[in-house]
Design an enzyme around this catalytic site. Sequence first.
Site, PDB file in Angstrom:
ATOM      1  N   ASP A 149      -5.076  21.478   9.826  1.00 27.09           N
ATOM      2  CA  ASP A 149      -5.429  20.462   8.826  1.00 27.09           C
ATOM      3  C   ASP A 149      -6.256  21.024   7.663  1.00 27.09           C
ATOM      4  O   ASP A 149      -6.597  22.203   7.642  1.00 27.09           O
ATOM      5  CB  ASP A 149      -6.167  19.305   9.515  1.00 27.09           C
ATOM      6  N   GLY A 167      -5.192   2.480   4.407  1.00 20.56           N
ATOM      7  CA  GLY A 167      -4.419   1.281   4.098  1.00 20.56           C
ATOM      8  C   GLY A 167      -3.252   1.048   5.052  1.00 20.56           C
ATOM      9  O   GLY A 167      -3.053  -0.079   5.532  1.00 20.56           O
ATOM     10  N   GLU A 198      -1.125   1.128  -5.551  1.00 17.49           N
ATOM     11  CA  GLU A 198      -0.971   2.495  -6.044  1.00 17.49           C
ATOM     12  C   GLU A 198       0.107   2.598  -7.122  1.00 17.49           C
ATOM     13  O   GLU A 198       0.026   3.457  -8.010  1.00 17.49           O
ATOM     14  CB  GLU A 198      -0.632   3.448  -4.891  1.00 17.49           C
ATOM     15  N   TYR A 234       0.206  10.112   4.223  1.00 20.40           N
ATOM     16  CA  TYR A 234      -0.164  10.406   5.605  1.00 20.40           C
ATOM     17  C   TYR A 234       0.899  11.340   6.170  1.00 20.40           C
ATOM     18  O   TYR A 234       2.074  11.008   6.131  1.00 20.40           O
ATOM     19  CB  TYR A 234      -0.205   9.131   6.451  1.00 20.40           C
ATOM     20  N   ARG A 235       0.482  12.478   6.693  1.00 17.68           N
ATOM     21  CA  ARG A 235       1.463  13.431   7.213  1.00 17.68           C
ATOM     22  C   ARG A 235       2.280  12.787   8.337  1.00 17.68           C
ATOM     23  O   ARG A 235       1.807  11.897   9.049  1.00 17.68           O
ATOM     24  CB  ARG A 235       0.744  14.656   7.757  1.00 17.68           C
ATOM     25  N   TRP A 240      -1.532   7.816  10.064  1.00 21.83           N
ATOM     26  CA  TRP A 240      -2.499   7.140   9.191  1.00 21.83           C
ATOM     27  C   TRP A 240      -3.769   6.973   9.998  1.00 21.83           C
ATOM     28  O   TRP A 240      -3.780   6.501  11.119  1.00 21.83           O
ATOM     29  CB  TRP A 240      -1.964   5.807   8.662  1.00 21.83           C
ATOM     30  N   ASN A 293       0.856  -1.192   0.000  1.00 23.79           N
ATOM     31  CA  ASN A 293       0.000   0.000   0.000  1.00 23.79           C
ATOM     32  C   ASN A 293       0.884   1.231   0.000  1.00 23.79           C
ATOM     33  O   ASN A 293       1.959   1.238   0.596  1.00 23.79           O
ATOM     34  CB  ASN A 293      -0.925   0.043   1.221  1.00 23.79           C
TER      35      ASN A 293
END
Length: 478
Positions: free
Chosen positions: A279, A189, A230, A170-171, A184, A166
Amino acid sequence: MRDFLNFIEKKGQLKRISAPVDRDLEVTEISDRVMKSGGPALLFENVRGFDIPLAINVFGSRERMSWALGVDAWDELEGRIDRVLSLALGPPPKGMLGKVNALSEILKVGRIGPKEVGSGPCQEVVKTDDASLYEFPIMKCWPEDAGHYITLPLVFTHDPNTGKRNVGMYRLQVFDERTIGMHWQLHKGGMSHYRESVRAAKRMEIAVAVGTEPVLTYAATAPLPPDIDEMVFAGFLREKAVEMVRCKTVDLLVPADSEIIIEGYVNPSELRTEGPFGDHTGVYSLADEYPVLHVTAITHRHDPIYASTIVGKPPMEDAFLGGATERLFLPLIRLMVPELVDIHLPAGAAFHNFAIASIRKRYPGQARKVMHAIWGLGQLMFSKFVIIVDEDVDVQNLREVLWRVGNNTDPARDVEIVKGPADTLEHASPEPNYGGKIGIDATIKMPAEGHHREWPPDIVMTQEIKDLVDGRWEEYGF
Ligand SMILES: Cc1cc2nc3c(=O)[nH]c(=O)nc-3n(C[C@H](O)[C@H](O)[C@H](O)COP(=O)(O)O)c2cc1C
Ligand SMILES: [Mn+2]
């Protein structure tokens, strides 16, 4: 990525900034102004205290986003997947030319799986014991942020049971020189792989790429079904296999052309407070407990470029990443929801808060059926307000949508209120990750839906009179 930067520079869409700037807040304020005014990508060449330049807003226009995905214009995006779908599932191609075109499409699809290569520029410099995150101009984006965040990372993990890959964006919060927080969220994922590694009480290997060919960066943000790799999807979009190299200290492949790679592992039971972070909702996501990545190596090019973005009060650069997803995935959603004409998730509503869909309504209850389909489809499950309109309504035109919602609904009859999974960033629901949703049926109601009154027609001039006035326009003296 550097090829793309050169490409957009030639097109006049990259601005180099050589004035010294601070990575704490100053880069954000500059980038925010440029993003909100539809400006160019920025390359900060002189971030105070760092030798490494910082690229930002690379995706921040429809044009650049289209180029990143290999098309010339935004309205070609929808066709990217549609073309292949109609080949696989549609009627057989007609005529010699149709067959040749179809064959060349099929051959392209055959070459999309990633390919392992022996070496790559992302490993020109290899640091293990001496690896330090402090070499990179990692930003503190907003005043109340808990620290410095890698905001545009591609996080590579494997499912410990199936070995499937995967890649998610994700920061990552930099806790110190060699430790990172893994944000995450529950439904993603990376989290699902982590959950399995906790269950197996196994350490989980991780690789992070920063600064990749833009189509790969996009692929990490795309809401693909869990079993779709991906890197295969990116190969499909770029019509060529992604070349990948094996990491130095973990058993993972990463894109060979990346600027920077971070390698490491997560222990199954170690959590640490991550956040707050300004965010994409336009508010801070609050601190919570997340897994910790221990860095085992950092590899990079001789002269790496650090890729970053900021999120915050919309619209930001991510409006174009999300917008591209809306266009690309429409044909896929239509496979499951055939009455769907168009769908729009306004960036100004942080994507998941509103989904507006137009449908070809042919039977009673169909709008409600589509609401539930949306709530059941991948990350569309987070849609808090779902508005369904008839096929002739332009869902991209919010004025028209409001006109129809206002005119066509009886709120006591036409809403559907349900509960379900909520985005982790949702702060208005009483419980985290679980909350309410509302569907609004703004289609024309049928007798079988309890509407026995006559429905008034829209006001439209006859074509005859329009033609007449067209023909005489100048005569009126305009
Ligand atoms: C700039 C940016 C930052 C993001 N940050 C996060 C994040 O910190 N955590 C998260 O779970 N998703 C984040 N996302 C959304 C995920 O990348 C997106 O949901 C993706 O589809 C996840 O892929 P997955 O299904 O393979 O997990 C971010 C997206 C963008 C564009
Ligand atoms: Mn995925």
